[in-house]
Design a protein around this motif. Structure first.
Motif, PDB file in Angstrom:
ATOM      1  N   MET A 113       0.852  -1.201   0.000  1.00 30.25           N
ATOM      2  CA  MET A 113       0.000   0.000   0.000  1.00 30.25           C
ATOM      3  C   MET A 113       0.884   1.246   0.000  1.00 30.25           C
ATOM      4  O   MET A 113       1.931   1.270   0.627  1.00 30.25           O
ATOM      5  CB  MET A 113      -0.896   0.008   1.239  1.00 30.25           C
ATOM      6  N   LYS A 114       0.406   2.254  -0.700  1.00 33.55           N
ATOM      7  CA  LYS A 114       1.223   3.458  -0.856  1.00 33.55           C
ATOM      8  C   LYS A 114       0.758   4.563   0.091  1.00 33.55           C
ATOM      9  O   LYS A 114      -0.447   4.719   0.348  1.00 33.55           O
ATOM     10  CB  LYS A 114       1.164   3.951  -2.301  1.00 33.55           C
ATOM     11  N   VAL A 115       1.745   5.341   0.576  1.00 36.70           N
ATOM     12  CA  VAL A 115       1.466   6.483   1.448  1.00 36.70           C
ATOM     13  C   VAL A 115       2.196   7.693   0.869  1.00 36.70           C
ATOM     14  O   VAL A 115       3.384   7.608   0.531  1.00 36.70           O
ATOM     15  CB  VAL A 115       1.961   6.223   2.894  1.00 36.70           C
ATOM     16  N   TYR A 154      10.586   8.777   8.493  1.00 29.30           N
ATOM     17  CA  TYR A 154       9.176   8.453   8.257  1.00 29.30           C
ATOM     18  C   TYR A 154       9.050   7.322   7.236  1.00 29.30           C
ATOM     19  O   TYR A 154       8.239   6.402   7.404  1.00 29.30           O
ATOM     20  CB  TYR A 154       8.403   9.700   7.792  1.00 29.30           C
ATOM     21  N   ILE A 155       9.867   7.377   6.190  1.00 31.61           N
ATOM     22  CA  ILE A 155       9.846   6.316   5.182  1.00 31.61           C
ATOM     23  C   ILE A 155      10.283   4.991   5.809  1.00 31.61           C
ATOM     24  O   ILE A 155       9.661   3.948   5.597  1.00 31.61           O
ATOM     25  CB  ILE A 155      10.752   6.699   3.985  1.00 31.61           C
ATOM     26  N   LYS A 156      11.350   5.041   6.614  1.00 29.55           N
ATOM     27  CA  LYS A 156      11.859   3.820   7.272  1.00 29.55           C
ATOM     28  C   LYS A 156      10.796   3.206   8.179  1.00 29.55           C
ATOM     29  O   LYS A 156      10.577   1.992   8.181  1.00 29.55           O
ATOM     30  CB  LYS A 156      13.095   4.174   8.109  1.00 29.55           C
ATOM     31  N   GLU A 157      10.128   4.031   8.954  1.00 29.24           N
ATOM     32  CA  GLU A 157       9.144   3.530   9.919  1.00 29.24           C
ATOM     33  C   GLU A 157       7.934   2.931   9.203  1.00 29.24           C
ATOM     34  O   GLU A 157       7.419   1.876   9.599  1.00 29.24           O
ATOM     35  CB  GLU A 157       8.705   4.681  10.842  1.00 29.24           C
ATOM     36  N   GLU A 161       4.621   1.629   1.434  1.00 31.04           N
ATOM     37  CA  GLU A 161       5.596   2.254   0.531  1.00 31.04           C
ATOM     38  C   GLU A 161       5.338   3.766   0.502  1.00 31.04           C
ATOM     39  O   GLU A 161       4.348   4.223  -0.071  1.00 31.04           O
ATOM     40  CB  GLU A 161       5.433   1.645  -0.870  1.00 31.04           C
ATOM     41  N   ALA A 162       6.226   4.512   1.130  1.00 23.50           N
ATOM     42  CA  ALA A 162       6.003   5.961   1.277  1.00 23.50           C
ATOM     43  C   ALA A 162       6.840   6.765   0.281  1.00 23.50           C
ATOM     44  O   ALA A 162       7.956   6.382  -0.060  1.00 23.50           O
ATOM     45  CB  ALA A 162       6.328   6.396   2.699  1.00 23.50           C
ATOM     46  N   THR A 163       6.271   7.882  -0.157  1.00 29.41           N
ATOM     47  CA  THR A 163       6.962   8.834  -1.034  1.00 29.41           C
ATOM     48  C   THR A 163       6.820  10.222  -0.429  1.00 29.41           C
ATOM     49  O   THR A 163       5.751  10.578   0.076  1.00 29.41           O
ATOM     50  CB  THR A 163       6.324   8.829  -2.447  1.00 29.41           C
ATOM     51  N   ALA A 168      -3.083   4.991  -0.736  1.00 28.74           N
ATOM     52  CA  ALA A 168      -4.044   4.544   0.284  1.00 28.74           C
ATOM     53  C   ALA A 168      -4.195   5.600   1.377  1.00 28.74           C
ATOM     54  O   ALA A 168      -5.264   5.764   1.965  1.00 28.74           O
ATOM     55  CB  ALA A 168      -3.567   3.233   0.898  1.00 28.74           C
ATOM     56  N   SER A 169      -3.098   6.323   1.638  1.00 29.43           N
ATOM     57  CA  SER A 169      -3.123   7.351   2.687  1.00 29.43           C
ATOM     58  C   SER A 169      -2.299   8.559   2.260  1.00 29.43           C
ATOM     59  O   SER A 169      -1.273   8.411   1.582  1.00 29.43           O
ATOM     60  CB  SER A 169      -2.571   6.771   3.996  1.00 29.43           C
TER      61      SER A 169
END
Length: 265
Positions: free
Chosen positions: A1-3, A19-22, A29-31, A192-193
């Motif tokens: 899921m993407k954030v 934040y990406i690591k956490e 998967e954060a961008t 997703a978020s």
């Protein structure tokens, strides 16, 4: 899921963004997309005041940008020497009040010892300061931004604790924001978020996000880094699915995970 994280990336020299690591620990998967750009102001005036610690009872920082303003001052060799030789030690006798870990770590970088970092927001920091400072003592120096909230100054004023504010930066929309958002949504789809990190972020991003998401926006879980940002989101008509318990990567990631998987909680 993407954030999608609407914030500046952490300084490249200090490794991957926390934040990406956490979020990765929760298989998210954060961008990051930078939302704001900053112009620094009154730097000569700032260092002039820092050169006279005897006139103040301590320092107050509610934003990492205020510390960046000081770091810009200290790039000048003569100012850095003055800071290292005597000013730093003179300020260290006095309290340096901060909100949040990011601001606290920058305070440590310039050689000072932060207090109150666990307060999490300006309201709680104001209470913390009031519990430690006496009315009508020497003023606390408060380098801040143009858009500072009046909560902290108001609480301190009501308790008779002097605060001297100095505006050292102003906030504008990042020049690449619109292009970065369009590129993200076309390549990655709708996340997703989406996480907002400031009321300014809400102001600058919301219209673009609504346009790019269309009707699917109703399925996005919107998150806030803290109560001030959550208030701005609600005022703009965004349903807030989660607000971080404190402005840390750990609390934010746990909150987003819970919002995305309510049946597991």
């Amino acid at each position: 899921m993407k954030v999608l994280l609407l914030k500046d990336p952490k300084d490249k020299d200090s490794g991957p963004d926390p934040y990406i690591k956490e979020l990765e620990l929760y298989s998210l998967e954060a961008t990051l997309i930078p939302v704001l750009s900053f112009e620094f102001l009154s730097l000569e005036s700032l260092f002039e005041k820092l050169s006279h610690p005897e006139c103040y009872g301590g320092l107050v920082f509610t934003s990492p940008r205020a510390l960046e303003a000081i770091k810009i001052c200290l790039k000048e060799i003569s100012k850095k020497e003055a800071w290292t030789k005597s000013l730093k030690q003179m300020w260290n006798i006095k309290p340096t009040y901060v909100v949040g870990k990011a601001t606290a770590s920058l305070v440590e970088e310039i050689g000072l010892t932060p207090q109150g970092e666990k307060c999490g927001n300006a309201e709680k920091l104001a209470e913390y300061i009031c519990s430690r400072e006496k009315p009508n003592s020497s003023a606390l120096l408060f380098p801040c931004g143009v858009l500072k909230r009046e909560v902290l100054p108001t609480v301190l004023r009501e308790k008779g604790i002097p605060l001297e504010s100095l505006t050292v930066y102003q906030t504008a929309q990042h020049p690449d924001l619109q292009e970065s958002l369009s590129s993200y949504f076309s390549q990655q789809g709708i996340p997703a978020s989406i996480v907002f990190f400031s009321p300014s972020g809400v102001k600058f991003c919301l219209q673009h996000i609504q346009k790019l998401s269309g009707d699917v926006i109703n399925h996005v879980k919107f998150a806030a880094i803290g109560p001030t940002t959550a208030e701005a989101m609600e005022a703009a008509g965004i349903p807030v699915s989660c607000t971080a318990g404190s402005p840390t990567p750990q609390d934010l990631a746990a909150g987003i995970h819970k919002a995305l998987h309510p049946q597991n909680c």
